[in-house]
Write an enzyme that holds these catalytic residues in place. Structure first.
Site, PDB file in Angstrom:
ATOM      1  N   HIS A  81      -0.347  -2.928  40.971  1.00  0.00           N
ATOM      2  CA  HIS A  81       0.850  -3.974  40.618  1.00  0.00           C
ATOM      3  C   HIS A  81       1.241  -4.130  41.910  1.00  0.00           C
ATOM      4  O   HIS A  81       1.981  -3.693  42.828  1.00  0.00           O
ATOM      5  CB  HIS A  81       1.274  -4.081  39.378  1.00  0.00           C
TER       6      HIS A  81
HETATM    7  C1  T46 Z   1       6.754   0.644  40.147  1.00  0.00           C
HETATM    8  C2  T46 Z   1       5.982   2.380  39.123  1.00  0.00           C
HETATM    9  C3  T46 Z   1       6.864   3.403  40.237  1.00  0.00           C
HETATM   10  C4  T46 Z   1      10.041  -1.649  30.152  1.00  0.00           C
HETATM   11  O1  T46 Z   1       9.759  -1.848  29.634  1.00  0.00           O
HETATM   12  N1  T46 Z   1      11.037  -1.760  31.505  1.00  0.00           N
HETATM   13  C5  T46 Z   1      10.687  -1.109  32.909  1.00  0.00           C
HETATM   14  O2  T46 Z   1      11.838  -1.049  33.585  1.00  0.00           O
HETATM   15  C6  T46 Z   1       9.664  -0.690  33.082  1.00  0.00           C
HETATM   16  C7  T46 Z   1       9.679  -0.491  34.889  1.00  0.00           C
HETATM   17  C8  T46 Z   1       8.201  -0.514  32.599  1.00  0.00           C
HETATM   18  N2  T46 Z   1       8.624  -1.051  30.873  1.00  0.00           N
HETATM   19  C9  T46 Z   1       7.591  -0.958  30.241  1.00  0.00           C
HETATM   20  C10 T46 Z   1       6.241  -1.987  30.769  1.00  0.00           C
HETATM   21  C11 T46 Z   1       5.628  -1.420  29.822  1.00  0.00           C
HETATM   22  O3  T46 Z   1       5.127  -1.322  29.043  1.00  0.00           O
HETATM   23  O4  T46 Z   1       6.994   0.573  30.605  1.00  0.00           O
HETATM   24  C12 T46 Z   1       6.306   0.167  30.195  1.00  0.00           C
HETATM   25  C13 T46 Z   1       5.001   0.768  31.419  1.00  0.00           C
HETATM   26  O5  T46 Z   1       5.012   0.824  32.422  1.00  0.00           O
HETATM   27  P1  T46 Z   1       4.120   0.339  33.363  1.00  0.00           P
HETATM   28  O6  T46 Z   1       2.579   0.562  33.351  1.00  0.00           O
HETATM   29  O7  T46 Z   1       4.995  -1.184  34.201  1.00  0.00           O
HETATM   30  O8  T46 Z   1       4.640   1.774  34.221  1.00  0.00           O
HETATM   31  P2  T46 Z   1       4.229   2.114  36.202  1.00  0.00           P
HETATM   32  O9  T46 Z   1       4.599   3.704  35.957  1.00  0.00           O
HETATM   33  O10 T46 Z   1       2.690   1.786  35.906  1.00  0.00           O
HETATM   34  O11 T46 Z   1       5.348   0.782  36.517  1.00  0.00           O
HETATM   35  C14 T46 Z   1       6.251   0.960  36.820  1.00  0.00           C
HETATM   36  C15 T46 Z   1       7.195   0.104  37.291  1.00  0.00           C
HETATM   37  O12 T46 Z   1       6.658  -0.843  36.456  1.00  0.00           O
HETATM   38  C16 T46 Z   1       6.610  -0.235  38.421  1.00  0.00           C
HETATM   39  O13 T46 Z   1       7.456  -1.768  38.693  1.00  0.00           O
HETATM   40  O14 T46 Z   1       7.098   0.607  41.032  1.00  0.00           O
HETATM   41  O15 T46 Z   1       7.024   2.158  37.871  1.00  0.00           O
END
Ligand code: T46
Length: 132
Positions: free
Chosen positions: A49
């Protein structure tokens, strides 16, 4: 591309290493949120993303991981395996994080509170957003 490596101050002696990152000094924004990622399974990938406004600093606190970045013009790969360094990533950069070692811990300092509205999670939408 709006990324750069940040070198933190480290105070090393025979008791170990103490690493310092101060907001508005090494970290170029006021930190509004911290989160960390660990226990990532073999061949699992994270990210895929970009962010519209969010700036972040990734710190490979333990183990190693690979961050692949693309801003529409150039593509870069950065290995994070040194807790004395951070990777600053500005907005509008597509990022994927792969090749987590089993012991990897990725700490992230973020400039904004969590908001799903700030994400572009569709690659075609990301490319289209660059041409606006
Ligand atoms: C990034 C990489 C390194 C929250 O509720 N609060 C938060 O602060 C974050 C970061 C995520 N979430 C929830 C949203 C999703 O339901 O946690 C779940 C997993 O998040 P996501 O699929 O976005 O995880 P990654 O590892 O793909 O990405 C995250 C960050 O979103 C992103 O900004 O740079 O870690």
């Amino acid at each position: 591309m709006d990324i750069r490596m940040i070198h933190f101050q480290s105070h090393d002696d025979d008791r170990g290493c103490l690493v310092v990152a101060e907001t508005m000094k090494e970290i170029p924004f006021d930190i509004k949120r911290l989160y960390y990622i660990y226990d990532v399974g073999k061949d699992k990938e994270r990210g895929f993303h970009s962010h519209k406004r969010l700036e972040q600093v990734y710190i490979g606190i333990h183990g190693s991981m690979k961050v692949t970045l693309f801003d529409g013009k150039e593509r870069k790969e950065v290995i994070l395996d040194n807790p004395k360094q951070g990777l600053y990533i500005g907005h509008d950069v597509w990022r994927t994080i792969t090749d987590f070692s089993p012991d990897a811990v990725l700490l992230v300092a973020a400039s904004e509170h969590y908001s799903e509205d700030d994400y572009i999670r569709n690659y075609d939408e990301f490319v289209a957003s660059l041409n606006k």
